[in-house]
Design an enzyme around this catalytic site. Structure first.
Site, short mmCIF file in Angstrom:
data_model
loop_
_atom_site.label_atom_id
_atom_site.label_comp_id
_atom_site.label_asym_id
_atom_site.label_seq_id
_atom_site.Cartn_x
_atom_site.Cartn_y
_atom_site.Cartn_z
N ARG A 147 0.83 -1.20 0.00
CA ARG A 147 0.00 0.00 0.00
C ARG A 147 0.87 1.25 0.00
O ARG A 147 0.56 2.23 -0.69
CB ARG A 147 -0.94 -0.01 1.21
CG ARG A 147 -2.03 -1.07 1.12
CD ARG A 147 -2.79 -1.21 2.43
NE ARG A 147 -3.42 0.04 2.83
CZ ARG A 147 -3.97 0.24 4.03
NH1 ARG A 147 -3.96 -0.73 4.95
NH2 ARG A 147 -4.52 1.40 4.33
N CYS A 166 -0.74 6.15 9.06
CA CYS A 166 -1.13 4.81 8.60
C CYS A 166 -2.32 4.97 7.68
O CYS A 166 -2.38 5.93 6.90
CB CYS A 166 -1.41 3.88 9.77
SG CYS A 166 -2.76 4.43 10.84
#
Length: 280
Positions: free
Chosen positions: A177, A236
């Site tokens: 990601r 995050c």
């Protein structure tokens, strides 16, 4: 060095102590296939209250898990019977996924003694320790909030960090990601990372439900390109696992640490923020 963990044995021995609050802070991604509330209702550690990370948020926010204003947090904490002077033990399923977010929230709101249960309730159950499906009875109290805004970074502050390099950005998402190879789990969010960010996957910092030994923690940050003598902002997907990085940094004695609460859902979901792809 600071140890923010307690063992299952310690908690079992101290469950009847006055001034102890036990908090189930479990939250899971859809891909993990676990329902935090359902698991709590089926069997939780005695005295535990459920801290719903999808509910204890800023009212009206369009982002997931937005830190609530201090007075809102205080209302939630007080309704759970948790006082600022309590010894607060937070757990999740595996021990080092979502519990650090609750640990971080209580600490920046003024709680003085917040710990994480090493190994989480998964270890507790494997050891054959008692769980209950009975609702925890609590006496509501006053949580005297003492919010530390210096531990939270906003979007505007992150723009300045990216533009000026005044702090390092440590991104806790998995490498795929971060690099923009794997899709984001939320619709409308671009892949990639903030320019200049470094990738320190949260799941790489733990073993058996607790943090790696200090030398391995330092090596993980340094290998990623993080200078532990300089300021760090953690990020995050939605602000949950970024707290694992805060936990690791503070365990190593790193004091100048902030958490970007909007995290990648905010940054990657906007059309006006710069995005980089590939390895840092």
């Amino acid at each position: 060095m600071t140890d923010f963990f307690v063992s299952t044995g310690w908690l079992a021995e101290h469950l009847d102590d006055p001034g102890l609050s036990v908090v189930d802070g479990s939250w899971y991604l859809p891909a993990q296939g676990r329902d935090a509330r359902a698991e709590y209702e089926a069997g939780h550690i005695p005295r535990a209250v459920f801290f719903d990370q999808d509910v204890v948020v800023a009212p009206g926010s369009t982002l997931p898990h937005t830190l609530p204003p201090p007075e809102v947090f205080a209302t939630f904490a007080g309704s759970m019977g948790i006082g600022r002077d309590d010894t607060i033990v937070v757990y999740d399923g595996p021990g080092l996924f979502s519990a650090p977010r609750v640990w971080w929230m209580f600490r920046i709101m003024g709680a003085k003694d917040v710990r994480i249960l090493e190994g989480g309730i998964d270890r507790w159950k494997r050891e054959g320790r008692f769980v209950t499906d009975k609702p925890t009875k609590v006496a509501p109290c006053l949580f005297e909030v003492a919010f530390d805004p210096g531990r939270v970074a906003s979007l505007d502050e992150m723009r300045r960090v990216v533009e000026t390099g005044t702090a390092q950005v440590a991104d806790a998402r998995p490498a795929g990601r971060f690099e923009g190879v794997d899709p984001e789990p939320r619709a409308g969010v671009r892949g990639g990372h903030m320019p200049g960010a470094r990738n320190v996957p949260a799941l790489s910092l733990g073993r058996d439900g607790r943090l790696l030994p200090p030398d391995e923690l330092r090596a993980a940050f340094e290998t990623a390109g993080i200078d532990l003598t300089k300021p760090v902002v953690t990020s995050c997907g939605s602000g949950v696992t970024a707290a694992v990085l805060v936990l690791a940094l503070e365990t190593l004695g790193h004091a100048d640490t902030r958490l970007y609460d909007g995290s990648w859902t905010e940054w990657g979901g906007r059309p006006d923020t710069p995005v980089a792809t590939g390895k840092a």
